[in-house]
Design an enzyme around this catalytic site. Structure first.
Site, PDB file in Angstrom:
ATOM      1  N   CYS A  94      44.183  -2.148 -34.971  1.00  0.00           N
ATOM      2  CA  CYS A  94      45.135  -2.369 -33.750  1.00  0.00           C
ATOM      3  C   CYS A  94      45.786  -3.668 -34.606  1.00  0.00           C
ATOM      4  O   CYS A  94      46.758  -3.187 -35.289  1.00  0.00           O
ATOM      5  CB  CYS A  94      44.098  -3.282 -32.223  1.00  0.00           C
ATOM      6  N   ARG A 127      53.568  -0.349 -22.815  1.00  0.00           N
ATOM      7  CA  ARG A 127      52.515  -0.312 -23.958  1.00  0.00           C
ATOM      8  C   ARG A 127      51.949   1.282 -23.721  1.00  0.00           C
ATOM      9  O   ARG A 127      52.050   1.881 -22.778  1.00  0.00           O
ATOM     10  CB  ARG A 127      51.458  -1.418 -22.626  1.00  0.00           C
ATOM     11  N   HIS A 192      40.844   2.507 -30.911  1.00  0.00           N
ATOM     12  CA  HIS A 192      39.175   1.809 -30.613  1.00  0.00           C
ATOM     13  C   HIS A 192      38.806   3.561 -29.976  1.00  0.00           C
ATOM     14  O   HIS A 192      38.913   4.255 -30.543  1.00  0.00           O
ATOM     15  CB  HIS A 192      39.691   1.261 -29.164  1.00  0.00           C
TER      16      HIS A 192
END
Length: 237
Positions: A94, A127, A192
């Site tokens: 990330c 997003r 993640h």
């Protein structure tokens, strides 16, 4: 590896550890120790020098302010650039992944990255949040990548860096087409989960690179079940 102990360096947990990416360190240590490979986990705070002698460097996710500060400190420190030049393993996630490129945008400003991967990052129109999956670059010989993404950035790869996933089947990833990147032994992803818990083959690839040895088989009963459940859920989505 210079000694019989595998040194795993978790970089700047005080700045880049927002989404549980320390799990990647725990996964590598567990999978190594289960094969009688001794490990030493080094937690390197942002006020400390990054060790030059580590075998695997792990960089996690974080918010814009800490990301910009981490990039500035890592550029000044120089250890990760030296590690890449020396063929050490670097795995980033990330915000840490964006730092590996030549530039990224944080808090509306463009910042210099480490330039270890030929790529740039900026802000996307929306997003990216949710499950992501796709077939890994065939040269790496891994099963499909799976994980959870939560980022506002978009990343664009140059000619000197290959996509970890050349075509995503679910999710946004870098740019709604590709996900992650790798060059040499430097690997980055938006995922993640933690990424190495969700993708044990990738964890073992990093360990094999770091140790220079072929790894013994590992009991994948639970990890295989987790992967199957997540991929099956996507198939019916």
């Amino acid at each position: 590896m210079s000694t019989s102990i595998l040194r795993l360096a978790w970089i700047y947990p005080d700045l880049l550890s927002t989404y549980g990416d320390r799990g990647n360190l725990l996964v590598l240590a567990h999978r190594a120790e289960s094969r009688q490979i001794l490990t030493d986990s080094l937690l390197v705070r942002s006020d400390q020098a990054v060790p030059r002698e580590a075998d695997v460097y792990l960089v996690g996710g974080g918010e814009d302010g800490p990301q910009a500060l981490a990039a500035e400190k890592l550029i000044a420190d120089g250890a990760l650039a030296q590690a890449a030049d020396n063929g050490k393993v670097i795995f980033s996630v990330c915000a840490g992944y964006q730092i590996m490129g030549t530039s990224f945008v944080a808090s509306g400003n463009k910042h210099a990255g480490l330039g270890l991967l030929d790529m740039t990052s900026d802000r996307g129109p929306s997003r990216a949040v949710g499950e992501l999956a796709g077939a890994v670059h065939p040269q790496l010989g891994l099963e499909s990548l799976t994980g959870f993404e939560n980022h506002g950035g978009r990343t664009y790869l140059g000619n000197e860096t290959a996509a970890l996933v050349p075509q995503v089947s679910h999710g946004i990833g870098n740019d709604e087409t590709t996900e992650g990147a790798w060059r040499g032994k430097v690997v980055g992803t938006y995922l993640h989960g933690p990424a190495l818990a969700r993708n044990p083959q990738l964890a073992d690839l990093l360990l094999a690179w770091a140790t220079g040895t072929e790894l013994a088989p590992f009991d994948e009963t639970w990890t295989s079940q987790l992967r199957a459940e997540r991929l099956a859920a996507l198939a019916h989505h």
